[in-house]
Scaffold this motif. Sequence first.
Motif, PDB file in Angstrom:
ATOM      1  N   MET A  22      81.753  80.577  13.885  1.00 13.17           N
ATOM      2  CA  MET A  22      81.741  81.025  12.503  1.00 13.17           C
ATOM      3  C   MET A  22      82.611  82.273  12.379  1.00 13.17           C
ATOM      4  O   MET A  22      82.662  83.109  13.288  1.00 13.17           O
ATOM      5  N   LEU A  23      83.285  82.403  11.271  1.00 11.09           N
ATOM      6  CA  LEU A  23      84.075  83.593  10.992  1.00 11.09           C
ATOM      7  C   LEU A  23      83.171  84.674  10.413  1.00 11.09           C
ATOM      8  O   LEU A  23      82.388  84.410   9.504  1.00 11.09           O
ATOM      9  N   THR A  24      83.298  85.881  10.954  1.00 13.02           N
ATOM     10  CA  THR A  24      82.645  87.049  10.387  1.00 13.02           C
ATOM     11  C   THR A  24      83.717  87.910   9.750  1.00 13.02           C
ATOM     12  O   THR A  24      84.666  88.322  10.434  1.00 13.02           O
ATOM     13  N   PHE A  25      83.582  88.168   8.457  1.00 13.94           N
ATOM     14  CA  PHE A  25      84.609  88.884   7.712  1.00 13.94           C
ATOM     15  C   PHE A  25      84.248  90.347   7.511  1.00 13.94           C
ATOM     16  O   PHE A  25      83.070  90.707   7.405  1.00 13.94           O
ATOM     17  N   GLY A  26      85.291  91.169   7.419  1.00  6.14           N
ATOM     18  CA  GLY A  26      85.114  92.533   6.949  1.00  6.14           C
ATOM     19  C   GLY A  26      85.028  92.556   5.437  1.00  6.14           C
ATOM     20  O   GLY A  26      85.146  91.521   4.772  1.00  6.14           O
ATOM     21  N   GLY A  27      84.823  93.745   4.897  1.00  8.75           N
ATOM     22  CA  GLY A  27      84.639  93.889   3.461  1.00  8.75           C
ATOM     23  C   GLY A  27      85.927  93.803   2.650  1.00  8.75           C
ATOM     24  O   GLY A  27      85.879  93.731   1.426  1.00  8.75           O
ATOM     25  N   GLY A  28      87.065  93.816   3.315  1.00  4.88           N
ATOM     26  CA  GLY A  28      88.345  93.654   2.624  1.00  4.88           C
ATOM     27  C   GLY A  28      89.007  94.973   2.263  1.00  4.88           C
ATOM     28  O   GLY A  28      88.352  96.011   2.087  1.00  4.88           O
ATOM     29  N   THR A  29      90.328  94.916   2.163  1.00  2.00           N
ATOM     30  CA  THR A  29      91.142  96.032   1.670  1.00  2.00           C
ATOM     31  C   THR A  29      92.018  95.494   0.551  1.00  2.00           C
ATOM     32  O   THR A  29      92.743  94.517   0.743  1.00  2.00           O
ATOM     33  N   ARG A  30      91.927  96.132  -0.596  1.00  2.00           N
ATOM     34  CA  ARG A  30      92.764  95.715  -1.723  1.00  2.00           C
ATOM     35  C   ARG A  30      94.093  96.438  -1.627  1.00  2.00           C
ATOM     36  O   ARG A  30      94.141  97.671  -1.680  1.00  2.00           O
ATOM     37  N   LEU A  31      95.164  95.688  -1.446  1.00  2.00           N
ATOM     38  CA  LEU A  31      96.505  96.263  -1.317  1.00  2.00           C
ATOM     39  C   LEU A  31      97.294  96.037  -2.597  1.00  2.00           C
ATOM     40  O   LEU A  31      97.385  94.916  -3.097  1.00  2.00           O
ATOM     41  N   MET A  32      97.846  97.121  -3.109  1.00  2.00           N
ATOM     42  CA  MET A  32      98.713  97.049  -4.287  1.00  2.00           C
ATOM     43  C   MET A  32     100.124  97.458  -3.855  1.00  2.00           C
ATOM     44  O   MET A  32     100.317  98.554  -3.311  1.00  2.00           O
ATOM     45  N   VAL A  33     101.094  96.586  -4.076  1.00  2.00           N
ATOM     46  CA  VAL A  33     102.486  96.910  -3.803  1.00  2.00           C
ATOM     47  C   VAL A  33     103.148  97.278  -5.129  1.00  2.00           C
ATOM     48  O   VAL A  33     103.156  96.486  -6.075  1.00  2.00           O
TER      49      VAL A  33
END
Lengths: 116, 116
Positions: free
Chosen positions: A103-114
């Motif tokens: 199973m994949l365990t994910f982090g909470g994410g990073t929102r990237l704006m270019v």
Amino acid sequence: AQTVTQSQPEMSVQEAETVTLSCTYDTSENNYYLFWYKQPPSRQMILVIRQEAYKQQNATENRFSVNFQKAAKSFSLKISDSQLGDTAMYFCAFSRPKNAGNMLTFGGGTRLMVKP
Amino acid sequence: EPEVTQTPSHQVTQMGQEVILRCVPISNHLYFYWYRQILGQKVEFLVSFYNNEISEKSEIFDDQFSVERPDGSNFTLKIRSTKLEDSAMYFCASSEEGQPSPDTQYFGPGTRLTVL
């Protein structure tokens, strides 16, 4: 249980510049896989890059590369020559091999704006 | 390039109703997964499926959930009696058994489930 932590909720970068997204993980396993997935506004999950823990060489995929530090349990993503289309949520993920339950365990994410 | 497909893209249902979310994994893949992502939160594992049986499931995957591979191509997730908190994006993923990337999971575009 494995945990994945992304300490940067949001980041921004100017177009054509380089940005690095951080990820740390915690596991007692020795053999595992690490991934970066991109989720644009459409919310589709797109594989960016993967790294096998048994490989010392850092994975590279065109403008995307990783810095895998196994002892430090760190797995950062570097995006070179950032493009407007790189704007998205980026998720770091961990899995064990299939024979151990992958199973994949994910982090909470990073929102990237270019930015243009 | 082969891809995972999911239908419908958006499902709206009343609380207490049954829903079936459908997925067509990549054709030579043998491992199938369901994940969900509540809006603004991380992606969470629900269940993995191999050789016509569940190989791993999370605490979220309780008796209200079931999975099935009714034929050689479809993989379904059924929620028996939906609750408001089931509102989320549901992702199907699949991975192949052999090389070159046996442990990489490829995601479908997701089904947005809205429970009213």
